[in-house]
Write a protein that holds these residues in place. Sequence first.
Motif, short mmCIF file in Angstrom:
data_model
loop_
_atom_site.label_atom_id
_atom_site.label_comp_id
_atom_site.label_asym_id
_atom_site.label_seq_id
_atom_site.Cartn_x
_atom_site.Cartn_y
_atom_site.Cartn_z
N VAL A 187 47.71 -37.68 4.57
CA VAL A 187 46.28 -37.89 4.82
C VAL A 187 45.62 -38.53 3.60
O VAL A 187 44.77 -39.43 3.73
CB VAL A 187 45.61 -36.54 5.16
CG1 VAL A 187 44.09 -36.70 5.24
CG2 VAL A 187 46.15 -36.00 6.48
N GLN A 188 45.98 -38.09 2.41
CA GLN A 188 45.41 -38.69 1.21
C GLN A 188 45.78 -40.17 1.12
O GLN A 188 44.93 -41.00 0.76
CB GLN A 188 45.92 -37.95 -0.03
CG GLN A 188 45.37 -36.55 -0.19
CD GLN A 188 45.80 -35.93 -1.50
OE1 GLN A 188 45.89 -36.61 -2.51
NE2 GLN A 188 46.07 -34.63 -1.49
N ARG A 190 46.51 -42.22 3.59
CA ARG A 190 45.89 -43.01 4.65
C ARG A 190 44.38 -43.06 4.54
O ARG A 190 43.77 -44.12 4.78
CB ARG A 190 46.29 -42.44 6.01
CG ARG A 190 45.75 -43.21 7.19
CD ARG A 190 46.19 -42.58 8.50
NE ARG A 190 45.62 -43.28 9.64
CZ ARG A 190 45.77 -42.90 10.90
NH1 ARG A 190 46.51 -41.83 11.19
NH2 ARG A 190 45.22 -43.59 11.89
N ARG A 191 43.77 -41.94 4.20
CA ARG A 191 42.30 -41.85 4.23
C ARG A 191 41.64 -42.07 2.87
O ARG A 191 40.45 -42.35 2.82
CB ARG A 191 41.89 -40.48 4.77
CG ARG A 191 42.37 -40.18 6.18
CD ARG A 191 41.76 -41.14 7.17
NE ARG A 191 42.13 -40.79 8.54
CZ ARG A 191 41.76 -41.50 9.61
NH1 ARG A 191 41.02 -42.58 9.45
NH2 ARG A 191 42.15 -41.13 10.82
N LEU A 192 42.41 -41.95 1.80
CA LEU A 192 41.80 -42.03 0.47
C LEU A 192 42.34 -43.21 -0.33
O LEU A 192 41.60 -44.12 -0.70
CB LEU A 192 42.01 -40.73 -0.30
CG LEU A 192 41.53 -40.71 -1.76
CD1 LEU A 192 40.03 -40.97 -1.81
CD2 LEU A 192 41.89 -39.38 -2.41
N PRO A 195 42.37 -47.08 1.56
CA PRO A 195 41.05 -47.73 1.60
C PRO A 195 40.49 -48.02 0.22
O PRO A 195 39.83 -49.05 0.01
CB PRO A 195 40.18 -46.70 2.35
CG PRO A 195 41.13 -45.90 3.14
CD PRO A 195 42.36 -45.80 2.30
N THR A 270 40.42 -54.07 7.02
CA THR A 270 40.54 -52.88 6.18
C THR A 270 39.23 -52.52 5.50
O THR A 270 39.02 -51.36 5.15
CB THR A 270 41.61 -53.10 5.10
OG1 THR A 270 41.29 -54.27 4.34
CG2 THR A 270 42.98 -53.27 5.74
N TRP A 273 35.17 -50.29 7.16
CA TRP A 273 34.53 -48.98 6.96
C TRP A 273 33.47 -49.05 5.87
O TRP A 273 32.49 -48.29 5.90
CB TRP A 273 35.58 -47.93 6.58
CG TRP A 273 36.22 -48.19 5.25
CD1 TRP A 273 37.30 -48.98 5.01
CD2 TRP A 273 35.82 -47.65 3.99
NE1 TRP A 273 37.61 -49.00 3.67
CE2 TRP A 273 36.72 -48.17 3.04
CE3 TRP A 273 34.81 -46.79 3.57
CZ2 TRP A 273 36.62 -47.85 1.67
CZ3 TRP A 273 34.72 -46.47 2.22
CH2 TRP A 273 35.61 -47.01 1.30
#
Length: 279
Positions: A187-188, A190-192, A195, A270, A273
Amino acid sequence: MSAEAPLRAPVADVADGPRPEAPPRRRGRTGRVLPALAFLVLLVAAWQVMAVLVDSLLVPGVGAVAAELVEVVADGSFVGELGATVLRVALGFALAAVVALPVGIAMGRSDLLRRFAEPAVLLGLTVPGLVWALLCVIWFGVGLANPVVAVALSSAPPLVLTTLQGVRSVDPDLLEMAHVYRFSRRVQLRRLWLPALAPALFAGARLGLSLGWKVVVLVEVFGMSSGVGYQLNNEFGSQNVAGVLAWTLLFAVVMAVLEYGVLQGLERRTGRWRKEVSV
């Protein structure tokens, strides 16, 4: 006073007050393409004017270059030559990315490792591409390893540097939040991390690929029997300036397709967001 007067006053007050700003208009595809086309038209016109003023075979006019370009394309060999060069650059850049990204992330996370590896990165940035090309020709001969290693050696230092800067620019509060909420490594990542590192990675990719293109041409000039650099060397040997410019233009077209068709599209996707958050 008419019955409509009390209804008009509030409307007037609202009209006189501050109005919300209209959202900025997004430029369409035409608005993005026209400036580039204008630059190309001016460049072609300036070259034609220079060719007319110089009046020499060493500065061919636009018509001569266009005729040579048509001949190269009609011959059909340019597909194989460009394909060989693109393959070498792709393999070399992939090798550089596999090594540079973990090293850059590790340097960004550890001050000790950063101080240890920093001289190597600076040395790699200062060594000219011509040196890498000559060394790889001497070391690896005319095999595939020659251009691949040369491209990797020239592309890795900027990739390491931009990755390092991207890691160090990540907000510490986000890292602390990920630690407090016990986000998994997946998760880190992919999400942190991805990006946050995307702008730095795209900047490093552009710089690394530009250096890789230049080095692979030098390698093909000195020690290969195929590719754009090999064809440029042949045209240079026959003093065909129009041929040199024609192959250079084909090479530039590939770079433009990579930049506008691949890198910018991925970068917009990318970075979507960021726009949503700013709104």
